[in-house]
Write a protein that holds these residues in place. Sequence first.
Motif, PDB file in Angstrom:
ATOM      1  N   LYS A  21     -35.205  78.106 -62.372  1.00 21.85           N
ATOM      2  CA  LYS A  21     -35.145  76.791 -63.008  1.00 21.85           C
ATOM      3  C   LYS A  21     -35.934  75.802 -62.161  1.00 21.85           C
ATOM      4  CE  LYS A  21     -30.512  77.570 -64.813  1.00 21.85           C
ATOM      5  NZ  LYS A  21     -29.093  77.226 -64.602  1.00 21.85           N
ATOM      6  N   VAL A  22     -36.358  74.708 -62.779  1.00 18.89           N
ATOM      7  CA  VAL A  22     -37.120  73.684 -62.054  1.00 18.89           C
ATOM      8  C   VAL A  22     -36.249  72.458 -61.891  1.00 18.89           C
ATOM      9  CG1 VAL A  22     -39.239  72.322 -62.039  1.00 18.89           C
ATOM     10  CG2 VAL A  22     -39.231  74.558 -63.127  1.00 18.89           C
ATOM     11  N   LYS A  23     -36.127  71.967 -60.650  1.00 19.05           N
ATOM     12  CA  LYS A  23     -35.312  70.790 -60.382  1.00 19.05           C
ATOM     13  C   LYS A  23     -36.198  69.618 -60.019  1.00 19.05           C
ATOM     14  CE  LYS A  23     -31.114  71.286 -58.767  1.00 19.05           C
ATOM     15  NZ  LYS A  23     -30.053  71.432 -57.756  1.00 19.05           N
ATOM     16  N   ARG A  24     -35.718  68.407 -60.326  1.00 22.12           N
ATOM     17  CA  ARG A  24     -36.461  67.189 -60.015  1.00 22.12           C
ATOM     18  C   ARG A  24     -35.498  66.101 -59.568  1.00 22.12           C
ATOM     19  NH1 ARG A  24     -35.209  63.337 -63.691  1.00 22.12           N
ATOM     20  NH2 ARG A  24     -34.504  64.036 -65.742  1.00 22.12           N
ATOM     21  N   ARG A  25     -36.053  65.086 -58.893  1.00 24.59           N
ATOM     22  CA  ARG A  25     -35.260  63.921 -58.510  1.00 24.59           C
ATOM     23  C   ARG A  25     -35.125  63.000 -59.708  1.00 24.59           C
ATOM     24  NH1 ARG A  25     -37.695  60.514 -53.879  1.00 24.59           N
ATOM     25  NH2 ARG A  25     -36.167  59.079 -54.728  1.00 24.59           N
ATOM     26  N   ARG A  26     -34.080  62.202 -59.727  1.00 25.51           N
ATOM     27  CA  ARG A  26     -33.926  61.207 -60.790  1.00 25.51           C
ATOM     28  C   ARG A  26     -34.770  59.982 -60.459  1.00 25.51           C
ATOM     29  NH1 ARG A  26     -29.854  61.663 -64.502  1.00 25.51           N
ATOM     30  NH2 ARG A  26     -28.319  63.272 -64.130  1.00 25.51           N
ATOM     31  N   ALA A  27     -35.184  59.274 -61.485  1.00 28.18           N
ATOM     32  CA  ALA A  27     -35.999  58.074 -61.304  1.00 28.18           C
ATOM     33  C   ALA A  27     -35.119  56.890 -60.884  1.00 28.18           C
ATOM     34  CB  ALA A  27     -36.720  57.748 -62.589  1.00 28.18           C
ATOM     35  N   ALA A  28     -35.744  55.797 -60.475  1.00 24.59           N
ATOM     36  CA  ALA A  28     -35.091  54.515 -60.174  1.00 24.59           C
ATOM     37  C   ALA A  28     -34.276  54.521 -58.881  1.00 24.59           C
ATOM     38  CB  ALA A  28     -34.217  54.078 -61.344  1.00 24.59           C
ATOM     39  N   ARG A  29     -34.677  55.329 -57.892  1.00 29.08           N
ATOM     40  CA  ARG A  29     -33.973  55.310 -56.605  1.00 29.08           C
ATOM     41  C   ARG A  29     -34.877  54.867 -55.458  1.00 29.08           C
ATOM     42  NH1 ARG A  29     -29.302  57.719 -54.542  1.00 29.08           N
ATOM     43  NH2 ARG A  29     -29.931  56.801 -52.593  1.00 29.08           N
ATOM     44  N   ALA A  30     -36.131  54.553 -55.728  1.00 31.15           N
ATOM     45  CA  ALA A  30     -37.090  54.298 -54.660  1.00 31.15           C
ATOM     46  C   ALA A  30     -36.891  52.945 -53.977  1.00 31.15           C
ATOM     47  CB  ALA A  30     -38.503  54.405 -55.192  1.00 31.15           C
ATOM     48  N   HIS A  31     -36.745  51.883 -54.761  1.00 30.43           N
ATOM     49  CA  HIS A  31     -36.587  50.554 -54.163  1.00 30.43           C
ATOM     50  C   HIS A  31     -35.790  49.650 -55.096  1.00 30.43           C
ATOM     51  CE1 HIS A  31     -39.998  49.593 -56.790  1.00 30.43           C
ATOM     52  NE2 HIS A  31     -40.599  50.623 -56.252  1.00 30.43           N
ATOM     53  N   VAL A  50     -35.028  70.239 -64.981  1.00 26.04           N
ATOM     54  CA  VAL A  50     -36.069  69.711 -65.863  1.00 26.04           C
ATOM     55  C   VAL A  50     -35.853  70.213 -67.285  1.00 26.04           C
ATOM     56  CG1 VAL A  50     -38.570  69.794 -66.304  1.00 26.04           C
ATOM     57  CG2 VAL A  50     -37.725  69.480 -63.994  1.00 26.04           C
ATOM     58  N   SER A  51     -36.262  69.412 -68.251  1.00 25.39           N
ATOM     59  CA  SER A  51     -36.155  69.771 -69.661  1.00 25.39           C
ATOM     60  C   SER A  51     -36.863  71.097 -69.941  1.00 25.39           C
ATOM     61  CB  SER A  51     -36.776  68.673 -70.515  1.00 25.39           C
ATOM     62  OG  SER A  51     -36.946  69.103 -71.837  1.00 25.39           O
ATOM     63  N   VAL A  52     -36.290  71.887 -70.821  1.00 24.99           N
ATOM     64  CA  VAL A  52     -36.826  73.203 -71.166  1.00 24.99           C
ATOM     65  C   VAL A  52     -38.257  73.097 -71.694  1.00 24.99           C
ATOM     66  CG1 VAL A  52     -36.451  75.251 -72.597  1.00 24.99           C
ATOM     67  CG2 VAL A  52     -34.508  73.961 -71.742  1.00 24.99           C
ATOM     68  N   ASN A  53     -38.562  71.986 -72.373  1.00 24.91           N
ATOM     69  CA  ASN A  53     -39.883  71.794 -72.963  1.00 24.91           C
ATOM     70  C   ASN A  53     -40.986  71.636 -71.912  1.00 24.91           C
ATOM     71  OD1 ASN A  53     -38.696  71.670 -75.573  1.00 24.91           O
ATOM     72  ND2 ASN A  53     -38.067  69.596 -75.102  1.00 24.91           N
ATOM     73  N   ASP A  54     -40.637  71.179 -70.714  1.00 27.17           N
ATOM     74  CA  ASP A  54     -41.630  70.910 -69.679  1.00 27.17           C
ATOM     75  C   ASP A  54     -41.762  72.021 -68.639  1.00 27.17           C
ATOM     76  OD1 ASP A  54     -42.125  68.372 -70.792  1.00 27.17           O
ATOM     77  OD2 ASP A  54     -40.402  67.540 -69.725  1.00 27.17           O
ATOM     78  N   VAL A  55     -40.843  72.971 -68.642  1.00 26.11           N
ATOM     79  CA  VAL A  55     -40.795  73.999 -67.596  1.00 26.11           C
ATOM     80  C   VAL A  55     -42.086  74.802 -67.504  1.00 26.11           C
ATOM     81  CG1 VAL A  55     -39.661  76.134 -66.892  1.00 26.11           C
ATOM     82  CG2 VAL A  55     -38.301  74.174 -67.541  1.00 26.11           C
ATOM     83  N   LYS A  56     -42.617  75.248 -68.633  1.00 24.04           N
ATOM     84  CA  LYS A  56     -43.819  76.078 -68.645  1.00 24.04           C
ATOM     85  C   LYS A  56     -44.993  75.334 -68.008  1.00 24.04           C
ATOM     86  CE  LYS A  56     -46.622  78.861 -71.786  1.00 24.04           C
ATOM     87  NZ  LYS A  56     -46.914  79.176 -73.180  1.00 24.04           N
ATOM     88  N   LYS A  57     -45.138  74.053 -68.351  1.00 25.44           N
ATOM     89  CA  LYS A  57     -46.223  73.221 -67.839  1.00 25.44           C
ATOM     90  C   LYS A  57     -46.103  73.035 -66.330  1.00 25.44           C
ATOM     91  CE  LYS A  57     -46.490  69.839 -70.591  1.00 25.44           C
ATOM     92  NZ  LYS A  57     -46.278  68.527 -71.234  1.00 25.44           N
TER      93      LYS A  57
END
Length: 64
Positions: A21-31, A50-57
Motif C-alpha cells: 500500500k502507499v502511505k502519505r502525509r495529510r495536508a495542512a500541517r506545515a505552518h 492513498v486512494s486506490v485510483n492514484d496507487v498505480k500512478k
Amino acid sequence: MPKMKTHSGAKKRFRLTGTGKVKRRRAARAHYNEWKSSTLTRRLKSEVVVSVNDVKKIKKLLAK
C-alpha cells in the motif's frame, strides 16, 4: 531497456508499506498551526493510505 529512475518529489512524499500500500502525509500541517485547534492538528498527524485510483500512478513514479 534502462532502469527507471525514482521521481525525486514522489520519494519525499510517499512510502510503501510491507503489503504494497502507499502511505502519505495529510495536508495542512506545515505552518499556521498556532490558530488551528489541537483536535485538528492531532487528527492531521497520522499518515493515511492513498486512494486506490492514484496507487498505480504513484508506484510508477517510485519505480516499483
